[in-house]
Design a protein around this motif. Sequence first.
Motif, PDB file in Angstrom:
ATOM      1  N   MET A 220       4.091 -17.562  -0.947  1.00 60.07           N
ATOM      2  CA  MET A 220       3.863 -16.132  -0.893  1.00 60.07           C
ATOM      3  C   MET A 220       4.816 -15.522   0.142  1.00 60.07           C
ATOM      4  O   MET A 220       4.999 -16.054   1.226  1.00 60.07           O
ATOM      5  N   VAL A 221       5.402 -14.394  -0.206  1.00 56.54           N
ATOM      6  CA  VAL A 221       6.296 -13.685   0.701  1.00 56.54           C
ATOM      7  C   VAL A 221       5.448 -12.794   1.608  1.00 56.54           C
ATOM      8  O   VAL A 221       4.597 -12.045   1.143  1.00 56.54           O
ATOM      9  N   GLU A 222       5.685 -12.877   2.894  1.00 57.49           N
ATOM     10  CA  GLU A 222       4.984 -12.051   3.880  1.00 57.49           C
ATOM     11  C   GLU A 222       5.755 -10.749   4.064  1.00 57.49           C
ATOM     12  O   GLU A 222       6.950 -10.772   4.375  1.00 57.49           O
ATOM     13  N   PRO A 223       5.117  -9.577   3.867  1.00 56.01           N
ATOM     14  CA  PRO A 223       5.864  -8.320   3.941  1.00 56.01           C
ATOM     15  C   PRO A 223       6.291  -7.902   5.349  1.00 56.01           C
ATOM     16  O   PRO A 223       7.225  -7.119   5.504  1.00 56.01           O
ATOM     17  N   LEU A 224       5.648  -8.421   6.408  1.00 56.80           N
ATOM     18  CA  LEU A 224       5.949  -7.974   7.758  1.00 56.80           C
ATOM     19  C   LEU A 224       7.434  -8.077   8.118  1.00 56.80           C
ATOM     20  O   LEU A 224       8.019  -7.089   8.586  1.00 56.80           O
ATOM     21  N   PRO A 225       8.106  -9.220   7.908  1.00 58.86           N
ATOM     22  CA  PRO A 225       9.528  -9.275   8.275  1.00 58.86           C
ATOM     23  C   PRO A 225      10.375  -8.258   7.506  1.00 58.86           C
ATOM     24  O   PRO A 225      11.302  -7.664   8.069  1.00 58.86           O
ATOM     25  N   TRP A 226      10.054  -8.038   6.235  1.00 52.03           N
ATOM     26  CA  TRP A 226      10.824  -7.087   5.445  1.00 52.03           C
ATOM     27  C   TRP A 226      10.616  -5.664   5.971  1.00 52.03           C
ATOM     28  O   TRP A 226      11.564  -4.910   6.128  1.00 52.03           O
TER      29      TRP A 226
ATOM     30  N   ASN B 206       2.392   7.560   2.842  1.00 50.99           N
ATOM     31  CA  ASN B 206       3.255   6.756   1.980  1.00 50.99           C
ATOM     32  C   ASN B 206       2.470   5.641   1.315  1.00 50.99           C
ATOM     33  O   ASN B 206       1.559   5.080   1.913  1.00 50.99           O
ATOM     34  N   LEU B 207       2.860   5.324   0.100  1.00 52.09           N
ATOM     35  CA  LEU B 207       2.396   4.124  -0.578  1.00 52.09           C
ATOM     36  C   LEU B 207       3.642   3.447  -1.131  1.00 52.09           C
ATOM     37  O   LEU B 207       4.407   4.073  -1.872  1.00 52.09           O
ATOM     38  N   TRP B 208       3.878   2.223  -0.719  1.00 47.36           N
ATOM     39  CA  TRP B 208       5.063   1.470  -1.136  1.00 47.36           C
ATOM     40  C   TRP B 208       4.638   0.282  -1.983  1.00 47.36           C
ATOM     41  O   TRP B 208       3.671  -0.413  -1.654  1.00 47.36           O
ATOM     42  N   VAL B 209       5.372   0.047  -3.049  1.00 49.02           N
ATOM     43  CA  VAL B 209       5.239  -1.177  -3.830  1.00 49.02           C
ATOM     44  C   VAL B 209       6.563  -1.916  -3.687  1.00 49.02           C
ATOM     45  O   VAL B 209       7.616  -1.388  -4.063  1.00 49.02           O
ATOM     46  N   ILE B 210       6.508  -3.105  -3.112  1.00 50.16           N
ATOM     47  CA  ILE B 210       7.708  -3.896  -2.824  1.00 50.16           C
ATOM     48  C   ILE B 210       7.615  -5.193  -3.626  1.00 50.16           C
ATOM     49  O   ILE B 210       6.674  -5.966  -3.450  1.00 50.16           O
ATOM     50  N   ARG B 211       8.575  -5.411  -4.521  1.00 48.34           N
ATOM     51  CA  ARG B 211       8.619  -6.644  -5.315  1.00 48.34           C
ATOM     52  C   ARG B 211       9.696  -7.534  -4.715  1.00 48.34           C
ATOM     53  O   ARG B 211      10.856  -7.146  -4.617  1.00 48.34           O
ATOM     54  N   PHE B 212       9.271  -8.720  -4.296  1.00 48.02           N
ATOM     55  CA  PHE B 212      10.125  -9.639  -3.567  1.00 48.02           C
ATOM     56  C   PHE B 212      10.657 -10.775  -4.432  1.00 48.02           C
ATOM     57  O   PHE B 212      10.042 -11.149  -5.438  1.00 48.02           O
ATOM     58  N   VAL B 213      11.780 -11.334  -4.008  1.00 44.14           N
ATOM     59  CA  VAL B 213      12.240 -12.620  -4.516  1.00 44.14           C
ATOM     60  C   VAL B 213      11.837 -13.659  -3.464  1.00 44.14           C
ATOM     61  O   VAL B 213      11.472 -13.288  -2.335  1.00 44.14           O
ATOM     62  N   PRO B 214      11.867 -14.956  -3.802  1.00 37.47           N
ATOM     63  CA  PRO B 214      11.354 -15.969  -2.871  1.00 37.47           C
ATOM     64  C   PRO B 214      11.982 -15.968  -1.471  1.00 37.47           C
ATOM     65  O   PRO B 214      11.327 -16.354  -0.507  1.00 37.47           O
ATOM     66  N   ASP B 215      13.227 -15.522  -1.333  1.00 39.10           N
ATOM     67  CA  ASP B 215      13.838 -15.545   0.005  1.00 39.10           C
ATOM     68  C   ASP B 215      13.438 -14.338   0.866  1.00 39.10           C
ATOM     69  O   ASP B 215      13.905 -14.190   1.990  1.00 39.10           O
ATOM     70  N   GLY B 216      12.551 -13.460   0.349  1.00 44.08           N
ATOM     71  CA  GLY B 216      12.037 -12.352   1.140  1.00 44.08           C
ATOM     72  C   GLY B 216      12.767 -11.037   0.957  1.00 44.08           C
ATOM     73  O   GLY B 216      12.341 -10.017   1.505  1.00 44.08           O
ATOM     74  N   ARG B 217      13.857 -11.031   0.182  1.00 43.69           N
ATOM     75  CA  ARG B 217      14.527  -9.764  -0.099  1.00 43.69           C
ATOM     76  C   ARG B 217      13.782  -9.030  -1.208  1.00 43.69           C
ATOM     77  O   ARG B 217      13.022  -9.617  -1.961  1.00 43.69           O
ATOM     78  N   CYS B 218      14.038  -7.747  -1.294  1.00 41.54           N
ATOM     79  CA  CYS B 218      13.378  -6.891  -2.279  1.00 41.54           C
ATOM     80  C   CYS B 218      14.225  -6.787  -3.540  1.00 41.54           C
ATOM     81  O   CYS B 218      15.428  -6.553  -3.455  1.00 41.54           O
ATOM     82  N   ARG B 219      13.574  -6.916  -4.688  1.00 37.84           N
ATOM     83  CA  ARG B 219      14.268  -6.718  -5.967  1.00 37.84           C
ATOM     84  C   ARG B 219      13.899  -5.388  -6.600  1.00 37.84           C
ATOM     85  O   ARG B 219      14.623  -4.860  -7.431  1.00 37.84           O
ATOM     86  N   GLU B 220      12.755  -4.823  -6.184  1.00 42.26           N
ATOM     87  CA  GLU B 220      12.343  -3.507  -6.676  1.00 42.26           C
ATOM     88  C   GLU B 220      11.449  -2.850  -5.638  1.00 42.26           C
ATOM     89  O   GLU B 220      10.489  -3.450  -5.168  1.00 42.26           O
ATOM     90  N   PHE B 221      11.797  -1.615  -5.303  1.00 38.52           N
ATOM     91  CA  PHE B 221      11.049  -0.860  -4.303  1.00 38.52           C
ATOM     92  C   PHE B 221      10.690   0.490  -4.898  1.00 38.52           C
ATOM     93  O   PHE B 221      11.549   1.185  -5.438  1.00 38.52           O
ATOM     94  N   THR B 222       9.415   0.848  -4.810  1.00 39.05           N
ATOM     95  CA  THR B 222       8.955   2.163  -5.255  1.00 39.05           C
ATOM     96  C   THR B 222       8.155   2.778  -4.135  1.00 39.05           C
ATOM     97  O   THR B 222       7.286   2.123  -3.553  1.00 39.05           O
ATOM     98  N   GLU B 223       8.463   4.033  -3.824  1.00 37.52           N
ATOM     99  CA  GLU B 223       7.690   4.717  -2.796  1.00 37.52           C
ATOM    100  C   GLU B 223       7.057   5.984  -3.358  1.00 37.52           C
ATOM    101  O   GLU B 223       7.677   6.725  -4.101  1.00 37.52           O
ATOM    102  N   TRP B 224       5.794   6.165  -3.012  1.00 36.71           N
ATOM    103  CA  TRP B 224       5.081   7.402  -3.268  1.00 36.71           C
ATOM    104  C   TRP B 224       4.918   8.038  -1.898  1.00 36.71           C
ATOM    105  O   TRP B 224       4.571   7.356  -0.940  1.00 36.71           O
TER     106      TRP B 224
END
Length: 116
Positions: A1-7, A91-109
């Motif tokens: 599981m990718v932890e969002p804190l570092p991102w 704000n409401l963010w949806v962050i879709r990660f790849v295994p190395d912790g980078r984002c592949r899709e980001f959506t912000e409300w």
Amino acid sequence: MVEPLPWIEGYVRAWNSNDPDDIAALFTEDAVYYTEPYSSPWQGRDAIVAQWLGRQDKPGEATFEWHPVCVTEDVGVIQGVTTYPDKTYSNLWVIRFVPDGRCREFTEWWMRHDVR
């Protein structure tokens, strides 16, 4: 599981530095960034960096407080509050990660708080 804190820490660092390398480090080469849910996204890391820099905030102009709403294997949903000297946003963010912790899709409300 990718932890969002570092991102998110990296995002806030990039937000305050406006350094193209800090911004680029957050995203995959083919990432998409929706600045609002149903808008056309910024497509690709280079476009994300260019669009970000075209709309950049001044370093230290805003504060961002957040907490996770839901975190799965590859998705983080984050609720936050962005405070500028003259306005505040939820704000409401949806962050879709790849295994190395980078984002592949980001959506912000985002929604501006009422001024009273």
